[in-house]
Design a protein around this motif. Structure first.
Motif, PDB file in Angstrom:
ATOM      1  N   PHE A  29     -66.329 -45.721 -67.332  1.00 16.12           N
ATOM      2  CA  PHE A  29     -67.120 -45.696 -66.108  1.00 16.12           C
ATOM      3  C   PHE A  29     -66.326 -46.285 -64.948  1.00 16.12           C
ATOM      4  N   ALA A  30     -65.627 -47.396 -65.207  1.00 17.19           N
ATOM      5  CA  ALA A  30     -64.805 -48.006 -64.162  1.00 17.19           C
ATOM      6  C   ALA A  30     -63.698 -47.053 -63.719  1.00 17.19           C
ATOM      7  N   ALA A  31     -63.079 -46.365 -64.681  1.00 15.48           N
ATOM      8  CA  ALA A  31     -62.006 -45.427 -64.340  1.00 15.48           C
ATOM      9  C   ALA A  31     -62.536 -44.278 -63.482  1.00 15.48           C
ATOM     10  N   LEU A  32     -63.749 -43.812 -63.801  1.00 18.00           N
ATOM     11  CA  LEU A  32     -64.355 -42.739 -63.002  1.00 18.00           C
ATOM     12  C   LEU A  32     -64.571 -43.194 -61.564  1.00 18.00           C
ATOM     13  N   LEU A  33     -65.063 -44.413 -61.394  1.00 18.04           N
ATOM     14  CA  LEU A  33     -65.238 -44.951 -60.040  1.00 18.04           C
ATOM     15  C   LEU A  33     -63.899 -45.081 -59.330  1.00 18.04           C
ATOM     16  N   PHE A  34     -62.884 -45.575 -60.044  1.00 22.33           N
ATOM     17  CA  PHE A  34     -61.561 -45.724 -59.437  1.00 22.33           C
ATOM     18  C   PHE A  34     -60.996 -44.379 -58.999  1.00 22.33           C
ATOM     19  N   ILE A  35     -61.184 -43.348 -59.806  1.00 24.53           N
ATOM     20  CA  ILE A  35     -60.669 -42.018 -59.472  1.00 24.53           C
ATOM     21  C   ILE A  35     -61.346 -41.491 -58.208  1.00 24.53           C
ATOM     22  N   CYS A  36     -62.673 -41.600 -58.155  1.00 18.59           N
ATOM     23  CA  CYS A  36     -63.408 -41.126 -56.971  1.00 18.59           C
ATOM     24  C   CYS A  36     -62.979 -41.883 -55.717  1.00 18.59           C
ATOM     25  N   LEU A  37     -62.872 -43.189 -55.831  1.00 14.38           N
ATOM     26  CA  LEU A  37     -62.463 -44.003 -54.687  1.00 14.38           C
ATOM     27  C   LEU A  37     -61.029 -43.703 -54.282  1.00 14.38           C
ATOM     28  N   SER A  38     -60.185 -43.425 -55.250  1.00  9.93           N
ATOM     29  CA  SER A  38     -58.785 -43.101 -54.954  1.00  9.93           C
ATOM     30  C   SER A  38     -58.674 -41.799 -54.175  1.00  9.93           C
ATOM     31  N   VAL A  39     -59.519 -40.826 -54.513  1.00  9.51           N
ATOM     32  CA  VAL A  39     -59.514 -39.553 -53.783  1.00  9.51           C
ATOM     33  C   VAL A  39     -59.907 -39.780 -52.324  1.00  9.51           C
ATOM     34  N   VAL A  40     -60.976 -40.535 -52.101  1.00  9.05           N
ATOM     35  CA  VAL A  40     -61.451 -40.776 -50.735  1.00  9.05           C
ATOM     36  C   VAL A  40     -60.414 -41.567 -49.928  1.00  9.05           C
ATOM     37  N   ALA A  75     -63.709 -54.005 -65.042  1.00  5.99           N
ATOM     38  CA  ALA A  75     -62.329 -54.156 -65.495  1.00  5.99           C
ATOM     39  C   ALA A  75     -62.051 -55.596 -65.932  1.00  5.99           C
ATOM     40  N   LEU A  76     -62.570 -56.554 -65.192  1.00  6.82           N
ATOM     41  CA  LEU A  76     -62.391 -57.952 -65.554  1.00  6.82           C
ATOM     42  C   LEU A  76     -63.129 -58.283 -66.851  1.00  6.82           C
ATOM     43  N   TYR A  77     -64.342 -57.789 -66.977  1.00  5.89           N
ATOM     44  CA  TYR A  77     -65.165 -58.084 -68.149  1.00  5.89           C
ATOM     45  C   TYR A  77     -64.541 -57.533 -69.428  1.00  5.89           C
ATOM     46  N   THR A  78     -63.937 -56.351 -69.313  1.00  7.74           N
ATOM     47  CA  THR A  78     -63.339 -55.712 -70.498  1.00  7.74           C
ATOM     48  C   THR A  78     -61.870 -56.052 -70.683  1.00  7.74           C
ATOM     49  N   HIS A  79     -61.344 -56.923 -69.821  1.00 12.42           N
ATOM     50  CA  HIS A  79     -59.930 -57.317 -69.883  1.00 12.42           C
ATOM     51  C   HIS A  79     -59.007 -56.109 -69.742  1.00 12.42           C
ATOM     52  N   TRP A  80     -59.425 -55.164 -68.902  1.00 13.38           N
ATOM     53  CA  TRP A  80     -58.594 -53.988 -68.631  1.00 13.38           C
ATOM     54  C   TRP A  80     -57.715 -54.319 -67.422  1.00 13.38           C
ATOM     55  N   TRP A  81     -56.556 -54.894 -67.684  1.00 15.64           N
ATOM     56  CA  TRP A  81     -55.747 -55.473 -66.626  1.00 15.64           C
ATOM     57  C   TRP A  81     -55.115 -54.414 -65.723  1.00 15.64           C
ATOM     58  N   SER A  82     -54.784 -53.266 -66.263  1.00 18.75           N
ATOM     59  CA  SER A  82     -54.276 -52.198 -65.396  1.00 18.75           C
ATOM     60  C   SER A  82     -55.371 -51.730 -64.430  1.00 18.75           C
ATOM     61  N   GLY A  83     -56.627 -51.773 -64.904  1.00 20.54           N
ATOM     62  CA  GLY A  83     -57.741 -51.440 -64.027  1.00 20.54           C
ATOM     63  C   GLY A  83     -57.916 -52.471 -62.930  1.00 20.54           C
ATOM     64  N   VAL A  84     -57.700 -53.734 -63.262  1.00 16.18           N
ATOM     65  CA  VAL A  84     -57.775 -54.791 -62.248  1.00 16.18           C
ATOM     66  C   VAL A  84     -56.720 -54.558 -61.168  1.00 16.18           C
ATOM     67  N   LEU A  85     -55.492 -54.197 -61.603  1.00 11.37           N
ATOM     68  CA  LEU A  85     -54.431 -53.913 -60.641  1.00 11.37           C
ATOM     69  C   LEU A  85     -54.805 -52.723 -59.763  1.00 11.37           C
ATOM     70  N   TRP A  86     -55.368 -51.694 -60.360  1.00 11.36           N
ATOM     71  CA  TRP A  86     -55.830 -50.507 -59.624  1.00 11.36           C
ATOM     72  C   TRP A  86     -56.846 -50.918 -58.560  1.00 11.36           C
ATOM     73  N   ALA A  87     -57.775 -51.794 -58.951  1.00  8.92           N
ATOM     74  CA  ALA A  87     -58.798 -52.258 -58.020  1.00  8.92           C
ATOM     75  C   ALA A  87     -58.191 -53.037 -56.860  1.00  8.92           C
ATOM     76  N   VAL A  88     -57.209 -53.870 -57.147  1.00  6.10           N
ATOM     77  CA  VAL A  88     -56.579 -54.678 -56.093  1.00  6.10           C
ATOM     78  C   VAL A  88     -55.885 -53.774 -55.076  1.00  6.10           C
ATOM     79  N   ILE A  89     -55.229 -52.728 -55.555  1.00  2.00           N
ATOM     80  CA  ILE A  89     -54.559 -51.786 -54.649  1.00  2.00           C
ATOM     81  C   ILE A  89     -55.587 -51.079 -53.757  1.00  2.00           C
TER      82      ILE A  89
END
Length: 334
Positions: A29-40, A75-89
């Motif tokens: 779900f987090a990845a889906l949100l990141f993808i949509c936000l990345s497109v915009v 991403a933080l809750y699941t310890h998905w650190w690459s997702g955290v980096l994606w979010a920071v960018i």
């Protein structure tokens, strides 16, 4: 054998797969949100409005912080650190684009004259009565009215004709009609062609010609995005034809600074009067949720000959837009 120990041993193997499944769902779900936000945000970075639904989402760019925050927490809750980096960018990009766009600075020359402007979309004429009350209370020099149908235009002439004897209009039903009312004498100017009326006029303020242009391009609804772009381009071209005359462009632009189709107007040197007064990004639509939630698509853009003393958004009954009242000062060099 200890009963508690046996129960724990039995439950452990069964809960572990469920935890892994829950983690995969959260990451997905987090990845889906990141993808949509990345497109915009990618379209915003590339200076394009893209295709539906990107233009619609760009209008609410500041509110993208909400889904971005949700994705970051997952991403933080699941310890998905690459997702955290994606979010920071993405957060860095969003913070950059939330900065005001366009020129600022003081006009050249001393103050010469004052001019007050009110713009209002009355939503198919439904807010006409409330607008009349606001105009009588605030007494602006010039009033720009969008979505003013035949009944609206007749009401404005009947109720405000004595105080505002001069007007220019493009008559039409529903959203097509538009009117400029003025206390000042007006001369004719070429209207901008569009689906909805965009009349223009020349007013004289203490011997200085002021160009008045009403803006009301089509909204970027699905299937009409190309028309929206073309009509904003037409507004841009009309303003660009004359960069010597002090200019006021006011109305419902159906666009914000986050739209690539709108920013060329600001690149011409026009400045958002609300932003000059510190009210940039104040929501004007939809009125029902503003100012808590919404987007500023109603603007008063002015050439560098003007400064803005005050900008106020007014709540009117019967319309889904807030009116915008701006007090301007005209400056003259030399």
């Amino acid at each position: 054998m200890n009963t508690d120990t046996a129960a724990a041993a039995w439950a452990g193997p069964r809960t572990a797969p469920r935890r892994r499944t829950g983690r995969r769902i959260a990451i997905g779900f987090a990845a889906l949100l990141f993808i949509c936000l990345s497109v915009v945000l990618g379209c915003r970075t590339a200076d394009t409005d893209g295709i539906t639904p990107v233009p619609q989402l760009l209008a609410f760019l500041p509110w993208l912080l909400v889904p971005l925050g949700v994705a970051l927490l997952l991403a933080l809750y699941t310890h998905w650190w690459s997702g955290v980096l994606w979010a920071v960018i993405l957060l860095g990009l969003l913070a950059w684009f939330l900065q005001p766009y366009g020129r600022t600075g003081d006009p050249i020359g001393p103050a010469y004259a004052e001019l007050s402007v009110l713009t209002s979309n009355v939503e198919f004429g439904q807010g006409t009565g409330s607008l009349v009350t606001a105009v009588r209370r605030e007494e602006p020099d010039v009033v720009f009215v969008q979505e003013c149908d035949g009944a609206c235009e007749k009401t404005l002439r009947r109720e405000l004709g004595e105080e505002y004897p001069n007007h220019r209009s493009v008559s039409g039903g529903g959203s097509e009609g538009s009117v400029i009312l003025s206390r000042l004498a007006l001369r004719s100017a070429k209207a901008v062609e569009g689906t909805m009326g965009m009349p223009a006029a020349i007013a004289e303020v203490r011997g200085v010609d002021i160009r008045l242009q009403l803006a009301h391009p089509m909204p970027p609804v699905p299937g009409q995005v190309d028309v929206w772009r073309e009509e904003l381009d037409a507004l841009h071209d009309a303003v660009a034809e004359d960069d010597k005359t002090p200019t006021v462009v006011a109305g419902d632009f159906n666009a914000s600074q986050d739209h690539a189709a709108f920013r060329p107007l600001l690149d011409l040197g026009l400045r958002d009067a609300a932003r000059l007064d510190g009210s940039g990004r104040t929501p004007s639509w939809p009125a029902r949720t503003a100012p808590t939630f919404g987007v500023q698509i109603d603007h008063v853009l002015v050439s560098e000959d003007f400064s803005s003393r005050e900008a106020r958004f007014l709540d009117l009954d019967g319309t889904d837009h807030r009116a915008l009242l701006v007090d301007l000062t005209l400056h003259r060099a030399g």
